[in-house]
Every structure is written in structure tokens, then in C-alpha cells.
Design an enzyme around this catalytic site. Structure first.
Site, mmCIF file in Angstrom:
data_model
loop_
_atom_site.group_PDB
_atom_site.id
_atom_site.type_symbol
_atom_site.label_atom_id
_atom_site.label_comp_id
_atom_site.label_asym_id
_atom_site.label_seq_id
_atom_site.Cartn_x
_atom_site.Cartn_y
_atom_site.Cartn_z
ATOM 1 N N HIS A 235 -25.657 -35.643 -36.151
ATOM 2 C CA HIS A 235 -24.397 -35.138 -35.584
ATOM 3 C C HIS A 235 -23.437 -34.910 -36.744
ATOM 4 O O HIS A 235 -23.451 -35.655 -37.733
ATOM 5 C CB HIS A 235 -23.737 -36.177 -34.660
ATOM 6 C CG HIS A 235 -24.335 -36.301 -33.295
ATOM 7 N ND1 HIS A 235 -24.448 -37.498 -32.638
ATOM 8 C CD2 HIS A 235 -24.832 -35.357 -32.450
ATOM 9 C CE1 HIS A 235 -24.996 -37.295 -31.436
ATOM 10 N NE2 HIS A 235 -25.245 -36.012 -31.301
ATOM 11 N N CYS B 48 -17.845 -42.203 -32.941
ATOM 12 C CA CYS B 48 -18.566 -41.815 -31.718
ATOM 13 C C CYS B 48 -18.461 -42.863 -30.620
ATOM 14 O O CYS B 48 -18.786 -42.588 -29.473
ATOM 15 C CB CYS B 48 -20.008 -41.422 -32.014
ATOM 16 S SG CYS B 48 -20.905 -42.575 -32.991
HETATM 17 N N1 ARG Z 1 -28.262 -43.475 -30.365
HETATM 18 C C1 ARG Z 1 -27.324 -42.411 -30.203
HETATM 19 C C2 ARG Z 1 -28.035 -41.075 -30.320
HETATM 20 O O1 ARG Z 1 -28.942 -40.960 -31.082
HETATM 21 C C3 ARG Z 1 -26.236 -42.543 -31.200
HETATM 22 C C4 ARG Z 1 -25.162 -41.517 -31.060
HETATM 23 C C5 ARG Z 1 -24.073 -41.703 -32.015
HETATM 24 N N2 ARG Z 1 -23.168 -40.621 -31.906
HETATM 25 C C6 ARG Z 1 -22.681 -39.879 -32.887
HETATM 26 N N3 ARG Z 1 -21.894 -38.893 -32.574
HETATM 27 N N4 ARG Z 1 -23.006 -40.067 -34.121
HETATM 28 O O2 ARG Z 1 -27.719 -40.115 -29.668
#
Ligand code: ARG
Length: 300
Positions: free
Chosen positions: A178, A274
Site C-alpha cells: 500500500h 492504517c
Molecule cells: N494485514 C493487512 C493487509 O494485508 C494490513 C493492512 C495494513 N494497511 C495499510 N494500509 N498498510 O491488508
């Protein structure tokens, strides 16, 4: 009267690390001590909530759902601006049932008067909310990450929904799945980012649009500490870990780092940014047109 910043968080009651959809996720480590990890996660989530409140922000706490451990990352659930929430479409089946749960949460926020509109992206594209679409209040535009999770075609839908440009930035590495793992917009307009995480074209875009004096390059240490997955409110930056070198650099620019140990969530590939979703962002155009008399929106 000024409007305080407002964040959505999700209670970690059902949080765990039971599957792996990014390289940081370690279900084996969680299984070694599920109860201990869960207790740590509860404490860490409460500490983040307090740290955000300590910056003057308000926090809305929504319930999670059994079997959907990653709901604790509401920044993935929607893009929010000007009182409008545009809900995500998750790439991985493990997270797809969150869409319906978050729809109910956002409808409840609307009923409370905290949002004006709730809409969903059309099915068939992937977009994982503010995690991959970061509002830049200084430039009055979004930065839109795509590649590992969100699809490029979703960016145009976001731009037309909100009436603001979404500048595309393609992500290259699975560790930075992300945009918010490798890219952080600070309130003074600085962009703290990890160059290796962006394609050459994305780097060119960034360097063309942002004055080099406002670009702060991150290190590998900053990535593994999730220091880029930070929340900037005014001159405070809330993050999970900060090396002394980074603290000094940010202090030199007038920021105070607030550290909150979020290691139980880093084990899932997430951290401060997040785990919270900013609900009150307003564009200048909207604020100028829609202000009720006596209300002044703060822009951070
Ligand atoms: N385990 C989650 C996933 O892989 C973590 C998300 C964390 N979010 C972020 N925007 N970095 O989707």
C-alpha cells in the site's frame, strides 16, 4: 468554533494474524502466544487512540467482526473527503467480507451526522481506501498508489467522485503493498517517502510535482519500523517507532514525534496510519462553499 480532526478506529476485539496476504504477516509468530499477543494488541490500540486524542483529535471507535481480523485497519476501508466516503473493493478474498461490515459502519457515521454521503466503488476494480489514496491538503490533490493491491483504473473513479486530481504512483515492491507503507504527507507539505518503493515513472512524477526541499527520503530502517505509516496532525507525528536520526530530522523541520509501540499490528503489516482513518478532511473548495457561519475548518 473550530472543528477538531476526527479519526475512525476499529476495536481490536477480533484482531489476530491468522493468514498471510503481505510479506510482513506472520501467523506462526502469533500462534506462539495468541493470548499474550491479543492482550498486547488491545493495549497498543488503546495507546494509539490516546496518542491521537493527545494531538487534539477525536476518535470514533467502531466494533470489529469475528473472522475479519484486518478490520482494525480502517484506512483500507474507504477514501473520505468533504463528508463523502467512497468505500473500498478489496483484492484478497480474506478481506472482502469487510466491505459489507464497513458499509454498515459508515452508514452509522452518516446517521450520526459525521458524514454526508456514503458510496461504493463499482465492483470489478480493486481499491483499498486511504491506504492507497492519500489526501494532500497542501496541494489539494490525492496521491493514488496502485500495483500490488489497488488497480490503476480505480483512480479515475475516485477523481470523478470527489472532483479532485488523483496523481498515480505505481508501487514496485510487495513489502510496500500500500502507498501508506512507503509514503507519508506531512502537514507542512513535506513528503516523507521511500524512493525504492516507487517505479522510475512514479519518482519522476513526485519530483516534478514537489519541490525538492519538501522531499524527505526514508531509509530501510524507517520502512521496517513502519515510521512512514504515520499520522501527522498539525506539528505532531504519531508513529510506531522512530530512530534517533529520523527524530532529529523531523524535529529540525518543526515536528514532534509521538512514539506508540504498535508491534502487534506491524506483525500484520500495518501501523498508525492504517489503524486510523481521517474522517474530517475538507478540500478548500468545499470549505469555502459549504461553511456554515461561525465554523472554521482547520487544515492540517
Ligand atoms: N494485514 C493487512 C493487509 O494485508 C494490513 C493492512 C495494513 N494497511 C495499510 N494500509 N498498510 O491488508
Amino acid at each position: 468554533m473550530s472543528v477538531p480532526p476526527r479519526f475512525l478506529m476499529v476495536a481490536p476485539t477480533h484482531y489476530n494474524v491468522s493468514y498471510s496476504i503481505n510479506p510482513w504477516m506472520d501467523p506462526g509468530r502469533w500462534r506462539q502466544d495468541p493470548q499474550g499477543m491479543h492482550a498486547q494488541a488491545q493495549a497498543a490500540s488503546a495507546a494509539l487512540c490516546q496518542a491521537l486524542q493527545g494531538t487534539g483529535a477525536e476518535v470514533e471507535l467502531a466494533p470489529g467482526s469475528a473472522g475479519l481480523p484486518d478490520m482494525v485497519f480502517p484506512a483500507n476501508s474507504a477514501v473520505v473527503l468533504d463528508g463523502k466516503a467512497l468505500l473500498s473493493r478489496f483484492r484478497h478474498p480474506e478481506r472482502r467480507a469487510e466491505e459489507e461490515r464497513f458499509l454498515a459502519i459508515f452508514k452509522a457515521l452518516q446517521a450520526k451526522g459525521l458524514l454526508r454521503e456514503v458510496a461504493q466503488l463499482p465492483p470489478g476494480c480493486f481499491q483499498e481506501g486511504a491506504g492507497d489514496c492519500v489526501w494532500d491538503a497542501t496541494r489539494q490533490q490525492f496521491w493514488g498508489g496502485f500495483g500490488p493491491r489497488s488497480s490503476r483504473q480505480a483512480l479515475a473513479a475516485i477523481a470523478s467522485h470527489f472532483g479532485h486530481e488523483v496523481v498515480p504512483l505505481e508501487l514496485t515492491s510487495s513489502r510496500c503493498y500500500h502507498l501508506d507503507v512507503c509514503f507519508c504527507v506531512l502537514s507542512g507539505g513535506e513528503i516523507f517517502y521511500l524512493p525504492e518503493a516507487l517505479t522510475p515513472e512514479a519518482l519522476r512524477t513526485l519530483r516534478t510535482r514537489v519541490d525538492e526541499r519538501l522531499l524527505i527520503e526514508a531509509s530501510e530502517d524507517d520502512l521496517v519500523h513502519f515510521s512512514l505509516n504515520a499520522v501527522c496532525v498539525g506539528r505532531h507525528i504519531v508513529m510506531s517507532r522512530c530512530t534517533p536520526a529520523l527524530r532529529e530530522r523531523l524535529q529540525g523541520r518543526g515536528y514532534t514525534v509521538v512514539e506508540v509501540d504498535l508491534s502487534p499490528f506491524m506483525l500484520s503489516g500495518g501501523s498508525a496510519y492504517c489503524m486510523s482513518l481521517r474522517l474530517d478532511w475538507q478540500s478548500q473548495a468545499f470549505a469555502a462553499g459549504a461553511q456554515s457561519p461561525g465554523t472554521v475548518a482547520k487544515h492540517y
